[in-house]
Structure formats: C-alpha cells, structure tokens
Design an enzyme around this catalytic site. Structure first.
Site, PDB file in Angstrom:
ATOM      1  CE  LYS A   7      57.335  49.174 -14.681  1.00  0.00           C
ATOM      2  NZ  LYS A   7      56.246  49.483 -15.579  1.00  0.00           N
ATOM      3  CE1 TYR A  57      53.751  47.265 -18.941  1.00  0.00           C
ATOM      4  CE2 TYR A  57      53.187  47.667 -16.464  1.00  0.00           C
ATOM      5  CZ  TYR A  57      53.383  47.194 -17.588  1.00  0.00           C
ATOM      6  OH  TYR A  57      54.610  46.489 -16.929  1.00  0.00           O
ATOM      7  CG  HIS A 113      58.674  50.126 -20.399  1.00  0.00           C
ATOM      8  ND1 HIS A 113      56.716  50.400 -20.368  1.00  0.00           N
ATOM      9  CD2 HIS A 113      58.593  49.301 -19.894  1.00  0.00           C
ATOM     10  CE1 HIS A 113      56.374  49.127 -20.224  1.00  0.00           C
ATOM     11  NE2 HIS A 113      57.367  48.340 -20.050  1.00  0.00           N
ATOM     12  CG  ASP A 146      55.588  48.333 -11.766  1.00  0.00           C
ATOM     13  OD1 ASP A 146      56.873  49.068 -12.425  1.00  0.00           O
ATOM     14  OD2 ASP A 146      55.559  47.680 -12.910  1.00  0.00           O
TER      15      ASP A 146
HETATM   16  N1  LIG Z   1      59.940  46.666 -17.031  1.00  0.00           N
HETATM   17  C1  LIG Z   1      58.716  45.677 -18.088  1.00  0.00           C
HETATM   18  O1  LIG Z   1      59.499  45.844 -19.433  1.00  0.00           O
HETATM   19  C2  LIG Z   1      58.056  45.204 -17.139  1.00  0.00           C
HETATM   20  C3  LIG Z   1      57.681  43.788 -18.462  1.00  0.00           C
HETATM   21  C4  LIG Z   1      56.823  43.036 -18.090  1.00  0.00           C
HETATM   22  C5  LIG Z   1      56.262  43.405 -16.384  1.00  0.00           C
HETATM   23  N2  LIG Z   1      56.492  44.069 -15.692  1.00  0.00           N
HETATM   24  C6  LIG Z   1      55.643  44.247 -14.486  1.00  0.00           C
HETATM   25  O2  LIG Z   1      56.174  43.570 -13.696  1.00  0.00           O
HETATM   26  C7  LIG Z   1      54.977  43.296 -12.760  1.00  0.00           C
HETATM   27  C8  LIG Z   1      54.804  41.424 -12.413  1.00  0.00           C
HETATM   28  O3  LIG Z   1      55.725  40.772 -13.992  1.00  0.00           O
HETATM   29  P1  LIG Z   1      55.031  40.132 -14.800  1.00  0.00           P
HETATM   30  O4  LIG Z   1      52.746  40.378 -14.665  1.00  0.00           O
HETATM   31  O5  LIG Z   1      54.893  39.458 -16.013  1.00  0.00           O
HETATM   32  O6  LIG Z   1      54.223  38.058 -14.168  1.00  0.00           O
HETATM   33  P2  LIG Z   1      54.838  37.526 -13.109  1.00  0.00           P
HETATM   34  O7  LIG Z   1      54.320  38.525 -11.843  1.00  0.00           O
HETATM   35  O8  LIG Z   1      55.559  36.658 -12.756  1.00  0.00           O
HETATM   36  O9  LIG Z   1      53.286  36.717 -13.569  1.00  0.00           O
HETATM   37  C9  LIG Z   1      51.926  37.310 -13.128  1.00  0.00           C
HETATM   38  C10 LIG Z   1      50.932  35.988 -13.233  1.00  0.00           C
HETATM   39  O10 LIG Z   1      50.631  34.827 -12.146  1.00  0.00           O
HETATM   40  C11 LIG Z   1      49.852  34.779 -11.932  1.00  0.00           C
HETATM   41  N3  LIG Z   1      50.155  34.550 -10.602  1.00  0.00           N
HETATM   42  C12 LIG Z   1      50.086  35.337  -9.462  1.00  0.00           C
HETATM   43  N4  LIG Z   1      49.549  34.979  -8.570  1.00  0.00           N
HETATM   44  C13 LIG Z   1      50.239  33.535  -8.588  1.00  0.00           C
HETATM   45  C14 LIG Z   1      49.849  32.515  -7.403  1.00  0.00           C
HETATM   46  N5  LIG Z   1      49.914  33.253  -5.770  1.00  0.00           N
HETATM   47  N6  LIG Z   1      50.307  31.653  -7.716  1.00  0.00           N
HETATM   48  C15 LIG Z   1      49.750  31.067  -8.987  1.00  0.00           C
HETATM   49  N7  LIG Z   1      49.668  32.229 -10.450  1.00  0.00           N
HETATM   50  C16 LIG Z   1      50.227  33.430  -9.235  1.00  0.00           C
HETATM   51  C17 LIG Z   1      49.164  35.663 -12.460  1.00  0.00           C
HETATM   52  O11 LIG Z   1      47.530  35.167 -12.532  1.00  0.00           O
HETATM   53  P3  LIG Z   1      46.298  35.956 -12.025  1.00  0.00           P
HETATM   54  O12 LIG Z   1      46.612  37.695 -12.216  1.00  0.00           O
HETATM   55  O13 LIG Z   1      44.986  35.459 -12.788  1.00  0.00           O
HETATM   56  O14 LIG Z   1      46.071  35.583 -10.623  1.00  0.00           O
HETATM   57  C18 LIG Z   1      49.426  36.228 -13.796  1.00  0.00           C
HETATM   58  O15 LIG Z   1      48.978  35.277 -14.439  1.00  0.00           O
HETATM   59  C19 LIG Z   1      53.941  43.061 -14.910  1.00  0.00           C
HETATM   60  O16 LIG Z   1      52.302  42.924 -13.956  1.00  0.00           O
HETATM   61  C20 LIG Z   1      54.582  44.495 -14.771  1.00  0.00           C
HETATM   62  O17 LIG Z   1      54.110  46.184 -14.051  1.00  0.00           O
HETATM   63  C21 LIG Z   1      57.764  44.994 -16.452  1.00  0.00           C
END
Ligand SMILES: NC(=O)c1ccc[n+]([C@@H]2O[C@H](COP(=O)([O-])OP(=O)(O)OC[C@H]3O[C@@H](n4cnc5c(N)ncnc54)[C@H](OP(=O)(O)O)[C@@H]3O)[C@@H](O)[C@H]2O)c1
Length: 299
Positions: free
Chosen positions: A66, A35, A99, A30
C-alpha cells in the site's frame, strides 16, 4: 482460503509466520510500506518457495502493498512501490492500494507529517485522489504491479476514482467485522464490481478505554459451541459466506492453522443473519485523527 495480515507483525516474527503460512496453503499476504516489515516478509516468501522444492512458485502467491499517505504524487508512488519491491526482493507485486484517501506532505523522518506536539497535521493540498490514481495506473503499465485498488475509501471517494479510471480498482480494503458490517458500502462496491477486503476481520483490537471484541460476544460464542468451532473460525466463515476477502493477522502458528480450518462447515442463513445483526453496534476500531471529522486514535 483467508489471506494473512501483517500489520503489527514484528519484523522478528513475520518472516517465520509468512513462510509457515505459505507452506500451509495460504496464498495471499497483505502488507504495506508503512508496516515497516516488508524485508522480512520478502525473506519469508523466498524461504517458503525454496522449501517447497518447486511446488510453490512466485506466481502462485498474491502479494499486496500500500502507498503511504506521503507518497500520493505519481513519482513518489513509484518510488514507494520500488522501495517495497526492493525490500520484498520481488519484480512485481500483485496489488497496490492507496492506503488512505488522504495525502500528507512528504517530510523526511516524519511519516505522520505532524508537528512535534502532534497538534498539527501537514496535508498535501496539491495532489488530488484522481491524480494519485493516474499514477497507480502507470505502475501497472510499468509492470510493477498486476492490479491496483483502494483502501479506506467511502462511496463518494470511490465515485471520483470511477469517473477517471482507465483501470478499475479491483478492491476496496476496509474495516469490516461483525460489529461494523458496512452493508451500504458493500452493496455499493458490489454494484460496481469492486471486491471488498475485510481488515480487522476479527475486531480484535483494543479501543480507547475498553477492550471490546466480537470474539467474546455471546452470539459468536454460542455459534462456536453449535458448530464445534472457535470464535475466530465462526467470524472468518461469516466473512467468506458474504463473499468477502478476509485477511486475519496472526504471528501464532497454531492460530494460522485454526484460521484456515474453516471449510468443513457452513453457517445457516439464520446464523449468518444473527451475526449480521451484531452490526447494529456499529463499532469502528480504526478511527485515525488524520481523517477529517474523526475522533482519532493511533497517532
Ligand atoms: N488498509 C488498512 O488501513 C488496514 C488497517 C488495519 C489492518 N489492515 C490489514 O488487515 C490485517 C488484519 O487486521 P488486524 O491485524 O488489524 O486485526 P485482526 O486480524 O482482526 O486481529 C488480529 C489480532 O487477533 C489475534 N488473532 C489472530 N487469530 C486469532 C485467533 N484464531 N483467535 C484469537 N485471536 C486471534 C492476533 O494475535 P496474534 O498475532 O498474537 O496471534 C492479533 O492480535 C492487518 O494485519 C493488515 O494487514 C489494513
């Protein structure tokens, strides 16, 4: 299998983690134009395909980008997708999302369309969501993407798209985790055969003034002990058992493996219900000021 999120994955780290993810069995990446790391994602994909020595092909991998808020006009949307494709070094993506259901004025070198003191936002009034959707449908006709979808849309915004759509949105990507389980929007999308992709699935973001995350919640920790799994694995399993597409982000190789190791156990209905109950907290982490009525963060 979960997908891999890439928001805030540093360009210096994302290439290697995308390559490792694909070689480890991940098949869904994704990304987004905003980004700023699509060139490195493209390199990671290319390297993984090369290292797999014919076992993994481009068509085995599902790649999302997006359209940023400044590119809602059809010509601009096409420019943005072509720009993403250039960076990714691909002929097509599998999915293009709008997005946010909000259009900004296109201002070069000012992606957030803000005044210098950040007090004013310049919105683009001359383009509707319906026109943006028509623009995305053209991208499918031009074979720049296989499918199109939405992100951060509420049910009335989706309704507007469904009224005009010749091609239906395949997904709505929204913030969804144990503290914000979006039951109503999930039901609405289900009724219209639109899948849900959960973003911030681990709720692992700092909110202003606190650092709440479901990973440390006693309910999740107790289930971790019961199933001998980590908190992240319990939460990812909960998403999957709800039929959600889940895209945890990590740049840490060991977490990449951990987050995919969720297929040797199943939460009981009672345990799924106890995580559902955490949704009463109703905590939203992504609450940008540009969505009218929101308190605001991240800009
Ligand atoms: N459409 C939108 O508007 C939108 C908005 C936000 C996000 N997104 C997408 O959704 C994806 C995921 O959301 P997100 O990145 O905001 O949050 P998330 O996946 O809920 O959390 C990511 C965080 O959790 C840590 N993490 C990952 N695996 C872990 C584990 N097993 N144990 C403990 N910590 C862990 C990562 O650290 P490390 O990387 O340091 O391991 C990072 O700090 C984004 O990357 C993006 O692609 C889309």
């Amino acid at each position: 299998m979960p997908g891999l999120g890439t928001w805030r994955s540093d360009p210096g780290q994302v290439q290697e983690i995308v390559k490792q993810a694909i070689l480890h069995g991940y098949r869904h990446i994704d990304g987004a134009w905003i980004y700023g790391n699509e060139a490195e994602i493209g390199n990671g994909i290319k390297e993984a395909i090369a290292e797999s020595k014919g076992h993994i092909k481009r068509e085995d991998i599902f790649i999302t980008t997006k359209i940023w808020n400044q590119y809602h006009k059809p010509d601009d949307a096409e420019w943005a997708v072509r720009d993403s494709l250039n960076k990714l070094k691909l002929d097509y993506v599998d999915l293009v999302l709008i997005h946010w259901p909000i259009a900004f004025k296109k201002i070069k070198e000012n992606r957030w369309s803000q005044s210098e003191d950040k007090k004013e936002r310049y919105y683009e009034e001359s383009i509707s969501l319906e026109q943006t959707w028509e623009g995305l449908e053209k991208l499918v006709e031009k074979k720049l993407t296989h499918s199109i979808g939405l992100s951060n849309f509420n049910s009335s915004e989706i309704e507007r798209i469904l009224k005009v759509a010749k091609i239906k949105p395949v997904t709505n990507q929204i913030e969804l985790h144990p503290y914000l389980n979006q039951k109503e929007l999930r039901d609405y999308c289900h009724q219209h055969q639109i899948t849900i992709t959960s973003y911030c699935p681990l709720s692992n973001l700092k909110r202003e003034g606190d650092s709440v995350t479901a990973l440390n919640d006693p309910v999740i920790e107790a289930l971790g002990k019961k199933y001998n799994k980590t908190s992240a694995q319990i939460i990812i399993r909960w998403h999957l058992q709800h039929g959600l597409i889940v895209i945890p982000k990590t740049v840490t190789p060991q977490r990449l493996i951990e987050n995919a190791d969720v297929f040797d156990f199943e939460l009981t209905t009672d345990d799924v219900n106890s995580i559902d109950k955490m949704g009463e907290k109703n905590l939203r982490f992504i609450n940008p000021a540009f969505k009218p009525g929101n308190k605001g963060m991240f800009d």
